[in-house]
Design a protein around this motif. Structure first.
Motif, PDB file in Angstrom:
ATOM      1  N   VAL A 444     -34.659  -1.630  -0.444  1.00 15.55           N
ATOM      2  CA  VAL A 444     -34.266  -2.451   0.707  1.00 15.55           C
ATOM      3  C   VAL A 444     -35.017  -3.784   0.681  1.00 15.55           C
ATOM      4  O   VAL A 444     -34.516  -4.801   1.148  1.00 15.55           O
ATOM      5  CB  VAL A 444     -34.522  -1.699   2.039  1.00 15.55           C
ATOM      6  N   ALA A 447     -33.366  -7.002  -0.478  1.00 16.23           N
ATOM      7  CA  ALA A 447     -32.556  -7.747   0.482  1.00 16.23           C
ATOM      8  C   ALA A 447     -33.437  -8.551   1.437  1.00 16.23           C
ATOM      9  O   ALA A 447     -32.987  -9.520   2.033  1.00 16.23           O
ATOM     10  CB  ALA A 447     -31.665  -6.783   1.264  1.00 16.23           C
ATOM     11  N   ARG A 599     -32.466 -14.451   7.804  1.00 13.46           N
ATOM     12  CA  ARG A 599     -31.418 -13.685   8.451  1.00 13.46           C
ATOM     13  C   ARG A 599     -31.748 -12.194   8.447  1.00 13.46           C
ATOM     14  O   ARG A 599     -31.572 -11.497   9.435  1.00 13.46           O
ATOM     15  CB  ARG A 599     -30.112 -13.948   7.704  1.00 13.46           C
ATOM     16  N   PHE A 600     -32.251 -11.735   7.319  1.00 13.93           N
ATOM     17  CA  PHE A 600     -32.643 -10.332   7.208  1.00 13.93           C
ATOM     18  C   PHE A 600     -33.694 -10.003   8.269  1.00 13.93           C
ATOM     19  O   PHE A 600     -33.600  -9.013   8.981  1.00 13.93           O
ATOM     20  CB  PHE A 600     -33.219 -10.049   5.812  1.00 13.93           C
ATOM     21  N   ARG A 603     -32.297  -9.879  11.794  1.00 13.92           N
ATOM     22  CA  ARG A 603     -31.490  -8.667  11.978  1.00 13.92           C
ATOM     23  C   ARG A 603     -32.364  -7.422  12.073  1.00 13.92           C
ATOM     24  O   ARG A 603     -32.118  -6.525  12.868  1.00 13.92           O
ATOM     25  CB  ARG A 603     -30.578  -8.458  10.771  1.00 13.92           C
ATOM     26  N   PHE A 604     -33.343  -7.409  11.208  1.00 14.17           N
ATOM     27  CA  PHE A 604     -34.233  -6.251  11.153  1.00 14.17           C
ATOM     28  C   PHE A 604     -34.953  -6.063  12.481  1.00 14.17           C
ATOM     29  O   PHE A 604     -35.022  -4.956  13.017  1.00 14.17           O
ATOM     30  CB  PHE A 604     -35.225  -6.436  10.004  1.00 14.17           C
ATOM     31  N   ARG A 606     -34.023  -7.117  15.342  1.00 14.06           N
ATOM     32  CA  ARG A 606     -33.048  -6.787  16.389  1.00 14.06           C
ATOM     33  C   ARG A 606     -32.768  -5.288  16.420  1.00 14.06           C
ATOM     34  O   ARG A 606     -32.481  -4.708  17.458  1.00 14.06           O
ATOM     35  CB  ARG A 606     -31.766  -7.578  16.152  1.00 14.06           C
ATOM     36  N   ARG A 607     -32.855  -4.685  15.239  1.00 13.47           N
ATOM     37  CA  ARG A 607     -32.621  -3.252  15.108  1.00 13.47           C
ATOM     38  C   ARG A 607     -33.462  -2.449  16.092  1.00 13.47           C
ATOM     39  O   ARG A 607     -33.023  -1.449  16.624  1.00 13.47           O
ATOM     40  CB  ARG A 607     -33.042  -2.879  13.683  1.00 13.47           C
ATOM     41  N   ARG A 611     -32.663   0.717  19.422  1.00 11.79           N
ATOM     42  CA  ARG A 611     -32.964   2.151  19.354  1.00 11.79           C
ATOM     43  C   ARG A 611     -34.449   2.373  19.635  1.00 11.79           C
ATOM     44  O   ARG A 611     -35.251   1.457  19.499  1.00 11.79           O
ATOM     45  CB  ARG A 611     -32.569   2.732  18.001  1.00 11.79           C
ATOM     46  N   ARG A 619     -38.270   4.433   6.364  1.00 11.39           N
ATOM     47  CA  ARG A 619     -38.022   3.171   5.689  1.00 11.39           C
ATOM     48  C   ARG A 619     -38.197   1.969   6.608  1.00 11.39           C
ATOM     49  O   ARG A 619     -38.731   0.939   6.211  1.00 11.39           O
ATOM     50  CB  ARG A 619     -36.631   3.192   5.078  1.00 11.39           C
TER      51      ARG A 619
ATOM     52  N   CYS B  16     -23.658  -3.315   7.310  1.00 15.49           N
ATOM     53  CA  CYS B  16     -24.363  -4.599   7.225  1.00 15.49           C
ATOM     54  C   CYS B  16     -25.294  -4.780   8.420  1.00 15.49           C
ATOM     55  O   CYS B  16     -26.430  -5.228   8.278  1.00 15.49           O
ATOM     56  CB  CYS B  16     -23.366  -5.755   7.168  1.00 15.49           C
ATOM     57  N   HIS B  17     -24.791  -4.423   9.582  1.00 12.60           N
ATOM     58  CA  HIS B  17     -25.590  -4.612  10.782  1.00 12.60           C
ATOM     59  C   HIS B  17     -26.815  -3.701  10.789  1.00 12.60           C
ATOM     60  O   HIS B  17     -27.903  -4.119  11.164  1.00 12.60           O
ATOM     61  CB  HIS B  17     -24.724  -4.350  12.006  1.00 12.60           C
ATOM     62  N   ASN B  18     -26.619  -2.472  10.379  1.00  7.06           N
ATOM     63  CA  ASN B  18     -27.697  -1.493  10.491  1.00  7.06           C
ATOM     64  C   ASN B  18     -28.655  -1.467   9.323  1.00  7.06           C
ATOM     65  O   ASN B  18     -29.806  -1.085   9.487  1.00  7.06           O
ATOM     66  CB  ASN B  18     -27.118  -0.095  10.678  1.00  7.06           C
ATOM     67  N   PHE B  19     -28.149  -1.851   8.166  1.00  9.59           N
ATOM     68  CA  PHE B  19     -29.023  -1.735   7.000  1.00  9.59           C
ATOM     69  C   PHE B  19     -29.333  -3.106   6.399  1.00  9.59           C
ATOM     70  O   PHE B  19     -29.823  -3.201   5.275  1.00  9.59           O
ATOM     71  CB  PHE B  19     -28.416  -0.763   5.978  1.00  9.59           C
ATOM     72  N   MET B  20     -29.084  -4.128   7.187  1.00  6.97           N
ATOM     73  CA  MET B  20     -29.527  -5.485   6.856  1.00  6.97           C
ATOM     74  C   MET B  20     -29.092  -5.970   5.476  1.00  6.97           C
ATOM     75  O   MET B  20     -29.895  -6.503   4.714  1.00  6.97           O
ATOM     76  CB  MET B  20     -31.053  -5.594   6.979  1.00  6.97           C
ATOM     77  N   VAL B  21     -27.834  -5.706   5.134  1.00  6.84           N
ATOM     78  CA  VAL B  21     -27.326  -6.247   3.865  1.00  6.84           C
ATOM     79  C   VAL B  21     -26.113  -7.123   4.180  1.00  6.84           C
ATOM     80  O   VAL B  21     -25.521  -7.008   5.250  1.00  6.84           O
ATOM     81  CB  VAL B  21     -26.889  -5.133   2.879  1.00  6.84           C
ATOM     82  N   GLU B  22     -25.783  -7.979   3.259  1.00  4.63           N
ATOM     83  CA  GLU B  22     -24.584  -8.814   3.387  1.00  4.63           C
ATOM     84  C   GLU B  22     -23.442  -8.086   2.679  1.00  4.63           C
ATOM     85  O   GLU B  22     -23.683  -7.342   1.726  1.00  4.63           O
ATOM     86  CB  GLU B  22     -24.807 -10.177   2.713  1.00  4.63           C
ATOM     87  N   VAL B  37     -29.261   0.971  -0.514  1.00  6.02           N
ATOM     88  CA  VAL B  37     -28.854   0.394   0.775  1.00  6.02           C
ATOM     89  C   VAL B  37     -29.316   1.296   1.920  1.00  6.02           C
ATOM     90  O   VAL B  37     -29.758   0.825   2.963  1.00  6.02           O
ATOM     91  CB  VAL B  37     -27.322   0.191   0.819  1.00  6.02           C
ATOM     92  N   ILE B  38     -29.217   2.598   1.711  1.00  2.00           N
ATOM     93  CA  ILE B  38     -29.611   3.532   2.769  1.00  2.00           C
ATOM     94  C   ILE B  38     -30.559   4.591   2.229  1.00  2.00           C
ATOM     95  O   ILE B  38     -30.607   4.838   1.023  1.00  2.00           O
ATOM     96  CB  ILE B  38     -28.375   4.246   3.399  1.00  2.00           C
TER      97      ILE B  38
END
Lengths: 660, 94
Positions: A444, A447, A599-600, A603-604, A606-607, A611, A619, B16-22, B37-38
């Motif tokens: 991960v 990314a 961006r990553f 987003r991260f 925000r996750r 929750r 992870r 994409c939203h949950n695992f931060m990939v494009e 990815v997961i």
């Protein structure tokens, strides 16, 4: 324990050399608060910050015997025996320190001296007659030593922050190495996460003769010592008890009192028992307790304390303590972390210091050498399953892998876990063994890195690079032995002994000693059948069997907990990042440092607002700690803390006038 | 009834939203676990998403490489389950 520094082949004048090495040593003052000193000649400068443990009145450093000068960090526990042996060769000693034994062992036995040392050490030795500089490091990398070639000179130091004092130098990440560190929990071979900075590899020594690259020589690799055929299990149990007792006995050699860390697990409990037996008197023990009962192990600790009757002190940790100390912890660790567990260890060493103890016995490496990690169980399961991939029964063992994780025992989620592990059936036996799962989970981070830096994950390249570090016999080992080598060169060296070990203890001038890393034990247990260590899914089986009846059964039989620490709960409150996270992972700072993808990161973060911290897995936890600590480590590289030394504590100041 | 493409778009948006990939950073025909990815919890999250978003039922017997081995396979699985009426009512799925 101490901090060491050195410079070789500097194109400047002696006075400048002396100033530089003094500044470098000042950056390591926390490692040796008792005294400091320098040696300077035309081409070489050595610095030393001392924590006095053996031969308090003598044993000052750098130590100059006329032919040799050394700046040495560590303990060679069998120095008494080696001293006697050297005396039989007619060698005369001026001090009772192990430092002098190290010099004179080298003088007599040359490079063959290293394999005689039982202990933990890193040193820089200047051989005046042969005009060569030797940099050496212990077998498993307990003590650190970094090297940098910069502007025509070689620089050496126990911690890389010493280099920050050099005018015009600034540490910068090597992004490819940073990524590999993220995947494996350590860089490979002699790499570090910084450009141009190498580490002397554990079990090696390097010879520097001038401007050319050093020659690198290995004096130890896992499995290198010939062993008698394995004993029966009962004999092996007896042998293990005897070896551990002797390892503890040697590690109690000290001219200052020795204390111990008690985690509440079997490893430190066994060592506490042996310490109390060997020492025969009451000693001080130390532990961490967590405010959150989810993480707290104090009931087991207390049980052991009352069993051995130690004088116990506990450092209590809560979420605020973790976030408040994280900046300092990363400053000492100097590299990205994966967990916040170094924080409790940092505060523990502070507590030890406040209680007038400088040396502690601690239980690291038992999980590596006696197969205590889950990676060993996972491999065993995959190996068993792969022999009959269609079997419906074999994968059912997955339910027994991690019974404490809810989604593993839930029958429906079992299907998903099976699916997850099934993906490793084709790869687990490649040379990365148990690391396959760690790497897959940590990919991960590819990314997360700034896309413009162009870092790509290529498994084949990584395998080739790791393979280059394998000992000659690697392919003849069992899969679990291979996994031991990989765990020892990644997690143990790159994290447990360094970020969580040496740097956290020495952050407060405390020396850790590790009986399970006595090389006689590592080598002997390595030669035993896998089943002695992992029996069924019973981890560290022989240790449990050997000490059953000797320490409380509740500690021997306690269910193994996975690593738990209040990482996320310390950094994310009610779905919102704490100010430390807000600051170091802010879009501005991410952009300014250019290591991670904006961006990553956004987003991260925000996750977490979507929750609760109970819903995020291993992870996410790892990723957050990695991103945050990588940013903070770079902050410290760019904003080094100014440190100075007290001139009154300078006990050695040698300047060689003639061309040495 | 959603088309294959609509299912795929929703699933990819979730990933994409949950695992931060494009969307262009991973292969739709390879395992998401293999591609990093997961992780294992990601599989749990995706199966919960399938049930909640598409109202289908994911039974233990369905959890294999045929159905979960790639984005394309997951899409096919969702579409197949919907067509076969292996639906669960949303209240009980939630």
């Amino acid at each position: 324990m101490c901090g060491i520094t050195g410079i070789f082949r500097f194109e400047g004048n002696t006075e400048d050399l002396r100033t530089r090495v003094t500044h470098m040593t000042a950056a390591l003052a926390h490692r040796g608060p008792d005294a400091w000193g320098t040696y300077t000649s035309r081409d070489v400068a050595l610095g030393h910050a001392r924590l006095s443990i053996v031969d308090l009145s003598m044993g000052h450093q750098p130590m100059d015997t006329g032919e040799f000068v050394i700046s040495y960090n560590g303990e060679v526990y069998n120095y008494i025996e080696l001293r006697q042996e050297l005396q039989q060769h007619g060698i005369v000693f001026a001090t009772h320190s192990d430092t002098e034994v190290v010099i004179k062992a080298y003088q007599v036995w040359g490079k063959n001296a290293f394999e005689r040392f039982n202990g933990q050490f890193a040193f820089i030795l200047w051989d005046k007659n042969n005009r060569q500089l030797i940099a050496a490091r212990d077998r498993y990398g307990v003590r650190p030593l970094f090297v940098m070639k910069w502007k025509g000179a070689w620089y050496f130091a126990s911690e890389m922050k010493a280099f920050d004092s050099l005018p015009g130098f600034r540490r910068e990440y090597d992004i490819q190495h940073l990524f590999e560190h993220g995947l494996l929990w350590n860089t490979i071979g002699s790499d570090t996460v910084y450009k141009g900075i190498r580490t002397v590899e554990p079990g090696t020594y390097e010879i520097y003769t001038g401007k050319a690259d050093p020659s690198v020589h290995r004096f130890y690799s896992l499995g290198c010592l010939p062993q008698e055929p394995p004993a029966s299990f009962d004999e092996a149990k007896e042998e293990l008890r005897g070896m551990l007792r002797d390892a503890v006995r040697l590690r109690l050699r000290s001219d200052v009192p020795v204390g111990m860390y008690l985690s509440g697990g079997i490893d430190s409990s066994v060592l506490a028992l042996l310490t109390s037996q060997v020492m025969g008197e009451r000693f001080k023990s130390f532990s961490v307790t967590f405010g959150d009962p989810d993480f707290d192990e104090s009931s087991y600790q207390n049980e052991m304390v009352s069993f051995i009757g130690s004088e116990h002190h506990a450092a209590r940790i809560d979420y605020d303590t973790v976030s408040e100390n994280f900046l300092d912890v990363v400053r000492h660790a100097e590299r990205p972390l994966f967990r916040t567990a170094p924080v409790p260890l940092f505060l523990l060493s502070k507590l030890v210091r406040e209680n007038d103890i400088k040396v502690v016995i601690t239980g690291e490496a038992s999980d590596e050498i006696l197969f205590g990690y889950d990676s060993y169980k996972e491999l065993k399961l995959l190996q068993f399953w792969a022999r009959s991939p269609q079997s419906a029964i074999r994968p059912l063992l997955i339910k027994r892998l991690y019974p404490h994780l809810r989604h593993y025992s839930d029958t429906k989620a079992y299907g998903l876990m099976k699916l997850y592990y099934e993906d490793f059936l084709d790869t687990f036996s490649n040379p990365l063994a148990g690391l396959n799962i760690r790497i897959r989970n940590n990919t991960v981070l590819a990314a997360a890195l700034n896309k413009e830096l162009g870092v790509k994950f290529n498994q084949d390249d990584l395998i080739d690079k790791v393979k280059a570090t394998f000992p000659a016999d690697y392919e003849h080992w069992t899969l679990l032995q291979q996994n031991q080598f990989l765990e020892m060169t990644t997690l143990l060296d790159g994290y447990l002994l360094s970020s969580q070990g040496d740097r956290m203890a020495l952050g407060h001038g405390i020396e850790g000693r590790f009986p399970f890393l006595d090389h006689r034990i590592v080598e002997r247990t390595f030669s035993w059948p896998d089943s002695y260590k992992l029996n069924g899914f019973s981890q560290k089986h022989i240790l449990r069997s050997a000490f059953r009846g000797l320490i409380p059964a509740s500690i021997i039989d306690r269910p193994k907990l996975p690593y738990q620490a209040p990482d996320l709960r310390a950094f994310i409150r009610n779905g919102k990042p704490v100010p430390l996270v807000e600051q170091y992972l802010s879009p501005e700072m991410i952009r300014e440092y250019g290591v991670f993808d904006e961006r990553f990161t956004a987003r991260f973060l925000r996750r977490f607002s979507e929750r609760s911290s109970h819903q995020v897995g291993y992870r996410d936890n790892m990723t957050l700690v990695f991103l945050l600590s990588a940013q903070i480590a770079l902050y410290w590289a760019r904003n080094p803390r100014q440190t100075s030394l007290d001139e009154r504590q300078r006990i050695v100041d040698i300047t060689e006038k003639t061309a040495a | 009834m959603l088309t294959d493409k609509e299912v795929e778009n929703k699933l990819i948006a979730f990933i994409c939203h949950n695992f931060m990939v494009e969307p262009d950073e991973f292969n739709y025909e390879e395992s998401l676990v293999d591609q990093g990815v997961i992780d294992s919890i990601g599989l749990v999250e995706i199966s919960a998403f399938m049930e909640e978003e598409f109202g289908i039922k994911v039974a233990e017997k369905d959890m294999d490489r045929n159905n979960f081995g790639s984005v394309k396979k997951m899409v096919a699985f969702i579409v197949r389950q919907s067509a076969q009426g292996n639906l669960t009512n949303r209240e009980s799925a939630a």
